[in-house]
Design a protein around this motif. Structure first.
Motif, PDB file in Angstrom:
ATOM      1  N   ARG A 120       5.368  12.378   1.162  1.00  0.00           N
ATOM      2  CA  ARG A 120       6.386  11.427   0.870  1.00  0.00           C
ATOM      3  C   ARG A 120       5.913  10.210   1.333  1.00  0.00           C
ATOM      4  O   ARG A 120       6.337   9.043   0.914  1.00  0.00           O
ATOM      5  N   THR A 121       5.107   9.954   2.469  1.00  0.00           N
ATOM      6  CA  THR A 121       4.467   8.806   2.994  1.00  0.00           C
ATOM      7  C   THR A 121       3.655   8.065   1.784  1.00  0.00           C
ATOM      8  O   THR A 121       3.747   6.876   1.610  1.00  0.00           O
ATOM      9  N   GLN A 122       2.671   8.897   1.260  1.00  0.00           N
ATOM     10  CA  GLN A 122       1.751   8.611   0.353  1.00  0.00           C
ATOM     11  C   GLN A 122       2.730   8.049  -0.978  1.00  0.00           C
ATOM     12  O   GLN A 122       2.367   7.108  -1.785  1.00  0.00           O
ATOM     13  N   ALA A 123       3.750   8.685  -1.185  1.00  0.00           N
ATOM     14  CA  ALA A 123       4.665   8.424  -2.368  1.00  0.00           C
ATOM     15  C   ALA A 123       5.233   6.865  -2.348  1.00  0.00           C
ATOM     16  O   ALA A 123       5.343   6.056  -3.128  1.00  0.00           O
ATOM     17  N   LEU A 124       5.572   6.753  -1.107  1.00  0.00           N
ATOM     18  CA  LEU A 124       6.269   5.408  -0.626  1.00  0.00           C
ATOM     19  C   LEU A 124       5.132   4.170  -0.913  1.00  0.00           C
ATOM     20  O   LEU A 124       5.331   3.107  -1.297  1.00  0.00           O
ATOM     21  N   LEU A 125       3.802   4.705  -0.391  1.00  0.00           N
ATOM     22  CA  LEU A 125       2.720   3.592  -0.158  1.00  0.00           C
ATOM     23  C   LEU A 125       2.480   3.427  -1.675  1.00  0.00           C
ATOM     24  O   LEU A 125       2.112   2.235  -1.982  1.00  0.00           O
ATOM     25  N   ASP A 126       2.463   4.382  -2.600  1.00  0.00           N
ATOM     26  CA  ASP A 126       2.268   4.142  -4.147  1.00  0.00           C
ATOM     27  C   ASP A 126       3.255   3.133  -4.510  1.00  0.00           C
ATOM     28  O   ASP A 126       2.959   2.310  -5.460  1.00  0.00           O
ATOM     29  N   VAL A 127       4.764   3.247  -4.180  1.00  0.00           N
ATOM     30  CA  VAL A 127       5.523   2.344  -4.737  1.00  0.00           C
ATOM     31  C   VAL A 127       5.352   0.990  -4.257  1.00  0.00           C
ATOM     32  O   VAL A 127       5.363   0.120  -4.840  1.00  0.00           O
ATOM     33  N   PHE A 128       5.290   1.011  -2.912  1.00  0.00           N
ATOM     34  CA  PHE A 128       4.881  -0.167  -2.260  1.00  0.00           C
ATOM     35  C   PHE A 128       3.625  -1.093  -2.593  1.00  0.00           C
ATOM     36  O   PHE A 128       3.757  -2.307  -3.118  1.00  0.00           O
ATOM     37  N   GLU A 206     -10.571   3.036   6.706  1.00  0.00           N
ATOM     38  CA  GLU A 206      -9.919   3.556   5.754  1.00  0.00           C
ATOM     39  C   GLU A 206      -8.186   2.974   5.964  1.00  0.00           C
ATOM     40  O   GLU A 206      -7.631   3.179   4.809  1.00  0.00           O
ATOM     41  N   SER A 207      -7.879   2.171   6.686  1.00  0.00           N
ATOM     42  CA  SER A 207      -6.836   1.528   6.924  1.00  0.00           C
ATOM     43  C   SER A 207      -6.767   0.144   6.354  1.00  0.00           C
ATOM     44  O   SER A 207      -5.407  -0.501   6.360  1.00  0.00           O
ATOM     45  N   VAL A 208      -7.717  -0.456   5.752  1.00  0.00           N
ATOM     46  CA  VAL A 208      -7.824  -1.946   5.157  1.00  0.00           C
ATOM     47  C   VAL A 208      -8.638  -1.732   3.969  1.00  0.00           C
ATOM     48  O   VAL A 208      -9.718  -1.186   3.641  1.00  0.00           O
ATOM     49  N   GLN A 209      -7.722  -1.963   2.757  1.00  0.00           N
ATOM     50  CA  GLN A 209      -8.343  -2.134   1.698  1.00  0.00           C
ATOM     51  C   GLN A 209      -8.365  -3.640   0.859  1.00  0.00           C
ATOM     52  O   GLN A 209      -7.286  -4.152   1.062  1.00  0.00           O
ATOM     53  N   ASP A 210      -9.427  -3.846   0.246  1.00  0.00           N
ATOM     54  CA  ASP A 210      -9.390  -5.197  -0.524  1.00  0.00           C
ATOM     55  C   ASP A 210      -8.754  -4.798  -1.855  1.00  0.00           C
ATOM     56  O   ASP A 210      -9.058  -4.038  -2.562  1.00  0.00           O
ATOM     57  N   MET A 211      -7.867  -5.588  -2.107  1.00  0.00           N
ATOM     58  CA  MET A 211      -6.873  -5.501  -3.296  1.00  0.00           C
ATOM     59  C   MET A 211      -7.057  -6.581  -4.476  1.00  0.00           C
ATOM     60  O   MET A 211      -8.055  -7.644  -4.252  1.00  0.00           O
ATOM     61  N   ARG A 223      -1.285   8.505   8.331  1.00  0.00           N
ATOM     62  CA  ARG A 223      -0.917   9.416   7.359  1.00  0.00           C
ATOM     63  C   ARG A 223       0.613   9.682   7.376  1.00  0.00           C
ATOM     64  O   ARG A 223       1.223   9.560   6.073  1.00  0.00           O
ATOM     65  N   GLU A 224       1.290  10.043   8.184  1.00  0.00           N
ATOM     66  CA  GLU A 224       2.871  10.213   8.308  1.00  0.00           C
ATOM     67  C   GLU A 224       3.358   8.771   8.700  1.00  0.00           C
ATOM     68  O   GLU A 224       2.931   7.973   9.598  1.00  0.00           O
ATOM     69  N   LEU A 225       4.571   8.380   7.998  1.00  0.00           N
ATOM     70  CA  LEU A 225       5.037   7.045   7.997  1.00  0.00           C
ATOM     71  C   LEU A 225       5.500   6.903   9.625  1.00  0.00           C
ATOM     72  O   LEU A 225       5.454   5.814  10.086  1.00  0.00           O
ATOM     73  N   THR A 226       6.025   7.682  10.337  1.00  0.00           N
ATOM     74  CA  THR A 226       6.584   7.603  11.536  1.00  0.00           C
ATOM     75  C   THR A 226       5.712   8.123  12.710  1.00  0.00           C
ATOM     76  O   THR A 226       5.814   7.799  13.900  1.00  0.00           O
ATOM     77  N   LYS A 227       4.190   7.966  12.249  1.00  0.00           N
ATOM     78  CA  LYS A 227       3.015   8.128  13.307  1.00  0.00           C
ATOM     79  C   LYS A 227       2.418   6.826  13.173  1.00  0.00           C
ATOM     80  O   LYS A 227       1.316   6.605  12.633  1.00  0.00           O
ATOM     81  N   SER A 228       2.905   5.731  13.950  1.00  0.00           N
ATOM     82  CA  SER A 228       2.208   4.673  14.216  1.00  0.00           C
ATOM     83  C   SER A 228       0.705   4.836  14.859  1.00  0.00           C
ATOM     84  O   SER A 228       0.803   5.378  15.997  1.00  0.00           O
ATOM     85  N   LYS A 229      -0.080   4.124  14.400  1.00  0.00           N
ATOM     86  CA  LYS A 229      -1.456   4.016  14.758  1.00  0.00           C
ATOM     87  C   LYS A 229      -1.647   2.988  15.998  1.00  0.00           C
ATOM     88  O   LYS A 229      -2.227   3.123  17.124  1.00  0.00           O
ATOM     89  N   VAL A 230      -0.815   1.680  15.803  1.00  0.00           N
ATOM     90  CA  VAL A 230      -0.712   0.691  16.883  1.00  0.00           C
ATOM     91  C   VAL A 230       0.751  -0.050  16.893  1.00  0.00           C
ATOM     92  O   VAL A 230       1.567   0.406  15.889  1.00  0.00           O
ATOM     93  N   ASN A 231       0.926  -0.450  17.823  1.00  0.00           N
ATOM     94  CA  ASN A 231       2.420  -1.460  17.837  1.00  0.00           C
ATOM     95  C   ASN A 231       1.851  -2.675  16.858  1.00  0.00           C
ATOM     96  O   ASN A 231       1.274  -3.403  17.211  1.00  0.00           O
ATOM     97  N   SER A 232       2.685  -2.649  15.740  1.00  0.00           N
ATOM     98  CA  SER A 232       1.970  -3.798  15.046  1.00  0.00           C
ATOM     99  C   SER A 232       2.629  -5.116  15.230  1.00  0.00           C
ATOM    100  O   SER A 232       1.692  -6.060  15.194  1.00  0.00           O
TER     101      SER A 232
END
Length: 257
Positions: A120-128, A206-211, A223-232
């Motif tokens: 579901r996180t990936q699906a939201l990322l695709d929409v985003f 893997e967390s930074v992509q050139d668009m 991976r999971e939306l609720t699993k923060s890697k850092v405090n943004s």
């Protein structure tokens, strides 16, 4: 729903930089969302105007029929990929901001099944990513506590005194020239490669992509939306300080507010 906790799945305070017609851009975003979700209702902020929407053209025709009435409007969507309950989101369009909201406290993103959460996180990322690819959107944030970003790298540089006004709604449009100037100065003096290297060193490649269109995508979760890697918020404050230190070596002060 048992809970009524509003969260923003994606948002932008586009009144600070958008050069085009925000109503038209909002309609474009609506059309993009309709590729992924089922539009159910259009509201003008006061009265429900369209129910059981059959096509994007019906929304477009209604909004453009009375621009003054639709200076603020909402489109309600149902997400059919969540099968255990009716999961509803709302797109809010105004001259100061765009919000894509939900009202269950991200419950569907933290089930007991980690694989479902990741899907579901990936699906939201695709929409985003699909929405953020619109040429008129220079910054888009995923989740109201900024779990991901897509846009021009300059929008990661967020002096507090400026962005408190940017996000204050009443002052958003008044900050437009200031934000555009700051973005231009950033792009002149801070190499894109420096920003990407900085982010990849601290978040992982893997967390930074050139668009496309000069944009980058940055993920602050794992991976999971609720699993923060850092405090943004803390991460962005540190990024601002390091940008300032980098430019100070060149005798440049980017923001004087």
């Amino acid at each position: 729903m048992a809970e009524d906790i509003e969260r923003w799945l994606m948002f932008t305070h586009w009144g600070s930089y958008l050069k085009g017609d925000y109503i038209e851009v909002g309609l474009d975003v609506t059309e993009i969302l309709m590729k992924h979700l089922e539009a159910r209702r259009l509201d003008d902020g006061i009265n429900t105007t369209l129910k059981n929407i059959d096509s994007f053209e019906s929304i477009r025709k209604e909004v453009l029929s009375d621009r003054e009435r639709y200076r603020y409007y909402e489109v309600t969507f149902r997400n059919p990929s969540v099968t255990e309950e009716i999961y509803v989101n709302r797109l809010v369009i105004s001259d100061a901001y765009m919000l894509f909201e939900e009202y269950d406290g991200l419950k569907v993103f933290h089930t007991k099944d980690k694989e479902i959460n990741a899907q579901r996180t990936q699906a939201l990322l695709d929409v985003f990513t699909d929405v953020a690819g619109h040429s008129a959107l220079e910054e888009l944030w995923m989740i109201d506590d900024r779990r991901a970003f897509m846009g021009k790298p300059a929008y990661l540089y967020r002096p507090k005194s400026l962005y408190e006004r940017v996000e204050g709604e009443l002052y958003t449009n008044e900050t437009k020239e200031e934000v555009i100037r700051l973005v231009g100065e950033f792009e002149t003096h801070v190499p894109r490669e420096w920003v990407i290297d900085y982010l990849q060193d601290r978040l992982g490649a893997e967390s930074v992509q050139d668009m496309d269109n000069g944009k980058i995508r940055v993920l602050f979760y794992d991976r999971e939306l609720t699993k923060s890697k850092v405090n943004s918020e803390e991460f962005l404050r540190t990024f601002e300080r390091h940008v300032d230190e980098y430019l100070l070596q060149k005798g440049i002060r980017l923001y004087k507010g």
